[in-house]
Design a protein around this motif. Structure first.
Motif, PDB file in Angstrom:
ATOM      1  N   ASN A  11     -21.358  -3.661 -65.278  1.00  0.00           N
ATOM      2  CA  ASN A  11     -20.850  -5.018 -65.065  1.00  0.00           C
ATOM      3  C   ASN A  11     -19.574  -5.005 -64.231  1.00  0.00           C
ATOM      4  O   ASN A  11     -18.574  -4.395 -64.612  1.00  0.00           O
ATOM      5  N   LEU A  12     -19.593  -5.693 -63.107  1.00  0.00           N
ATOM      6  CA  LEU A  12     -18.476  -5.708 -62.172  1.00  0.00           C
ATOM      7  C   LEU A  12     -17.275  -6.478 -62.717  1.00  0.00           C
ATOM      8  O   LEU A  12     -16.128  -6.061 -62.536  1.00  0.00           O
ATOM      9  N   GLU A  13     -17.525  -7.606 -63.363  1.00  0.00           N
ATOM     10  CA  GLU A  13     -16.433  -8.408 -63.918  1.00  0.00           C
ATOM     11  C   GLU A  13     -15.621  -7.581 -64.914  1.00  0.00           C
ATOM     12  O   GLU A  13     -14.386  -7.574 -64.882  1.00  0.00           O
ATOM     13  N   SER A  14     -16.301  -6.886 -65.802  1.00  0.00           N
ATOM     14  CA  SER A  14     -15.611  -6.099 -66.817  1.00  0.00           C
ATOM     15  C   SER A  14     -14.886  -4.905 -66.219  1.00  0.00           C
ATOM     16  O   SER A  14     -13.848  -4.479 -66.741  1.00  0.00           O
ATOM     17  N   GLN A  15     -15.390  -4.354 -65.145  1.00  0.00           N
ATOM     18  CA  GLN A  15     -14.706  -3.236 -64.507  1.00  0.00           C
ATOM     19  C   GLN A  15     -13.328  -3.670 -64.011  1.00  0.00           C
ATOM     20  O   GLN A  15     -12.337  -2.963 -64.186  1.00  0.00           O
ATOM     21  N   GLY A  16     -13.264  -4.865 -63.405  1.00  0.00           N
ATOM     22  CA  GLY A  16     -11.977  -5.388 -62.968  1.00  0.00           C
ATOM     23  C   GLY A  16     -11.062  -5.698 -64.137  1.00  0.00           C
ATOM     24  O   GLY A  16      -9.865  -5.404 -64.109  1.00  0.00           O
ATOM     25  N   ALA A  17     -11.629  -6.277 -65.200  1.00  0.00           N
ATOM     26  CA  ALA A  17     -10.838  -6.604 -66.391  1.00  0.00           C
ATOM     27  C   ALA A  17     -10.261  -5.338 -67.024  1.00  0.00           C
ATOM     28  O   ALA A  17      -9.107  -5.318 -67.468  1.00  0.00           O
ATOM     29  N   LEU A  18     -11.062  -4.274 -67.078  1.00  0.00           N
ATOM     30  CA  LEU A  18     -10.579  -3.003 -67.628  1.00  0.00           C
ATOM     31  C   LEU A  18      -9.390  -2.476 -66.835  1.00  0.00           C
ATOM     32  O   LEU A  18      -8.409  -1.984 -67.410  1.00  0.00           O
ATOM     33  N   GLY A  19      -9.479  -2.577 -65.521  1.00  0.00           N
ATOM     34  CA  GLY A  19      -8.377  -2.124 -64.676  1.00  0.00           C
ATOM     35  C   GLY A  19      -7.087  -2.855 -64.993  1.00  0.00           C
ATOM     36  O   GLY A  19      -6.015  -2.239 -65.098  1.00  0.00           O
ATOM     37  N   LEU A  33      -9.672  -0.520 -60.822  1.00  0.00           N
ATOM     38  CA  LEU A  33      -9.407  -1.606 -59.875  1.00  0.00           C
ATOM     39  C   LEU A  33      -9.952  -1.277 -58.484  1.00  0.00           C
ATOM     40  O   LEU A  33     -10.539  -2.138 -57.822  1.00  0.00           O
ATOM     41  N   ARG A  34      -9.766  -0.050 -58.046  1.00  0.00           N
ATOM     42  CA  ARG A  34     -10.246   0.325 -56.700  1.00  0.00           C
ATOM     43  C   ARG A  34     -11.769   0.338 -56.629  1.00  0.00           C
ATOM     44  O   ARG A  34     -12.347  -0.119 -55.646  1.00  0.00           O
ATOM     45  N   GLU A  35     -12.396   0.867 -57.673  1.00  0.00           N
ATOM     46  CA  GLU A  35     -13.862   0.876 -57.679  1.00  0.00           C
ATOM     47  C   GLU A  35     -14.408  -0.546 -57.749  1.00  0.00           C
ATOM     48  O   GLU A  35     -15.377  -0.875 -57.061  1.00  0.00           O
ATOM     49  N   ALA A  36     -13.793  -1.387 -58.583  1.00  0.00           N
ATOM     50  CA  ALA A  36     -14.230  -2.780 -58.684  1.00  0.00           C
ATOM     51  C   ALA A  36     -13.983  -3.507 -57.373  1.00  0.00           C
ATOM     52  O   ALA A  36     -14.814  -4.312 -56.922  1.00  0.00           O
ATOM     53  N   ALA A  37     -12.845  -3.225 -56.742  1.00  0.00           N
ATOM     54  CA  ALA A  37     -12.513  -3.866 -55.467  1.00  0.00           C
ATOM     55  C   ALA A  37     -13.517  -3.484 -54.384  1.00  0.00           C
ATOM     56  O   ALA A  37     -13.952  -4.322 -53.588  1.00  0.00           O
ATOM     57  N   GLU A  38     -13.898  -2.213 -54.366  1.00  0.00           N
ATOM     58  CA  GLU A  38     -14.884  -1.743 -53.382  1.00  0.00           C
ATOM     59  C   GLU A  38     -16.234  -2.416 -53.579  1.00  0.00           C
ATOM     60  O   GLU A  38     -16.984  -2.623 -52.627  1.00  0.00           O
TER      61      GLU A  38
END
Length: 298
Positions: A114-122, A142-147
Motif C-alpha cells: 500500500n502506497l499511502e501507508s508507506q508514506g505515512a510510515l515515513g 519516504l523516498r521509496e513512496a515518493a518514487e
C-alpha cells in the motif's frame, strides 16, 4: 450479489438505496457459501465504511473498527489491504487515537504494497509517532513512496531537505511537485487520499516560495515567491472547495503547531479529517472521516 450491493449503494443502473446495498454486503459477510468466501474481506471493508459514514446504517465508529479488523485479517496479504491502511488512519484519529496501533497497521499495509501507508510510515518514523524516531528508516520509506508517486511523501522530503539546508535539492523537488498539481488526477493515479495529495503540494509550494524569497538554492525572485506562497494557501482553499463538491466531502483539521505555517494543514500521521456524507447533505457532519470515497469498492 456483491455487484448488486454496489449498484444499490451507489445508484448505478438503479435507484440509489444504501440500506439495500448494506443488506447485500451483510449477506455476503454472513454467508457460508464457498462462492462468497473470496468476497468476505471486501464486503467487511465496505460495511466498515458504511458504518463509519453512517450511510445506510446508524453511524458507529466502533462497528466500523470491528468490521475493518475482520477485513484486515491480521495483515493477511490476501485480505483487504485497503482495510489495513484504513485502520492505520483510524488509529491516528482523535476518537480512537493509538499511534502504536496506527504504526502497526500502516506497517502491515505497507508490507502488502500500500502506497499511502508507506508514506505515512515515513512520516511516523521521521517524527517519532507510534515508534522511536528513526531518520534512516524515515528517509527510506519516504523516498521509496515518493518514487512510486506519493505526493504527501514528496512534500515531507522537501521539508526535510529544507530543514537540513539542502536548499537546491528542496527547491528542485518542490518545483517538480508543483508543476503537476491536479489533485483529482494525482489521487486517482496513485490511489492516495486527495486530502494528503493536496497537503503534499501545499508543502512543496510553501518551501519553494521560501527558497525564492530568500534566494536559498535558487536565484532570488520575489514575484515568483509571492506566486508560490499564494499557491500554497490557494491549494489548501481549492482542496477544501474540491472536497466539498465530492460525494465524500473531506476537510482537513487545522494543525496550528505545524512548522510550515498556520494556513497550511499538515497532519503528520495522515489521519484526522471530517466530512459530510451521502445521507447528510444539510450541513451536518460525521466525525473524523478517513475513507476515500462514499462509494462501495468494486
Amino acid at each position: 450479489m456483491y455487484q448488486l450491493g454496489v449498484m444499490h449503494y451507489d445508484g448505478l443502473g438503479t435507484k440509489e438505496d444504501p440500506e439495500k446495498g448494506v443488506a447485500y454486503m451483510k449477506k455476503i459477510l454472513n454467508s457460508d457459501s464457498p462462492k462468497a468466501r473470496h468476497l468476505k474481506f471486501a464486503a467487511a471493508y465496505n460495511l466498515g465504511r458504511a458504518y463509519y459514514e453512517g450511510c445506510g446504517v446508524k453511524q458507529s465508529t466502533e462497528e466500523a473498527e470491528r468490521l475493518w479488523l475482520i477485513a484486515a485479517d491480521h495483515g493477511n496479504p490476501k485480505a483487504s489491504v485497503k482495510a489495513q491502511s484504513t485502520l492505520g488512519l483510524l488509529y491516528s484519529a482523535s476518537v480512537l487515537k493509538d499511534l502504536k496501533k496506527a504504526f502497526f497497521w500502516h506497517s502491515e499495509a505497507c508490507g502488502n504494497g500500500n502506497l499511502e501507508s508507506q508514506g505515512a510510515l515515513g512520516v511516523m518514523y521521521l517524527y517519532g509517532q507510534g515508534v522511536c524516531r528513526n531518520t534512516k528508516a524515515a528517509l527510506k520509506c519516504l523516498r521509496e513512496a515518493a518514487e512510486r508517486g506519493n505526493i504527501y511523501a514528496q512534500g515531507h522530503l522537501v521539508e526535510y531537505y529544507y530543514s537540513r539546508k539542502f536548499y537546491s535539492t528542496a527547491a528542485a523537488v518542490a518545483k517538480r511537485i508543483t508543476e503537476n498539481d491536479d489533485i483529482d488526477v494525482l489521487a486517482k493515479t496513485t490511489d492516495c487520499l486527495p486530502t494528503y495529495v493536496a497537503k503534499g503540494v501545499a508543502m512543496a509550494a510553501f518551501y519553494l516560495a521560501r527558497c525564492l524569497q530568500l534566494g536559498l538554492g535558487v536565484q532570488q525572485d520575489q514575484a515568483a515567491a509571492k506566486k508560490y506562497y499564494s499557491k500554497s494557501v490557494l491549494k489548501e482553499v481549492r482542496k477544501r472547495r474540491w472536497a466539498s463538491q465530492r460525494v465524500l466531502k473531506q476537510v482537513m483539521e487545522v494543525n496550528e503547531t505545524h512548522p510550515v505555517c498556520k494556513q497550511i494543514c499538515v497532519s503528520d500521521c495522515g489521519a484526522s479529517t471530517y466530512h459530510t456524507n451521502k445521507q447528510n447533505r444539510k450541513n451536518k457532519t460525521t466525525p473524523n472521516a478517513i475513507v476515500k470515497y462514499a462509494h462501495f469498492k468494486y
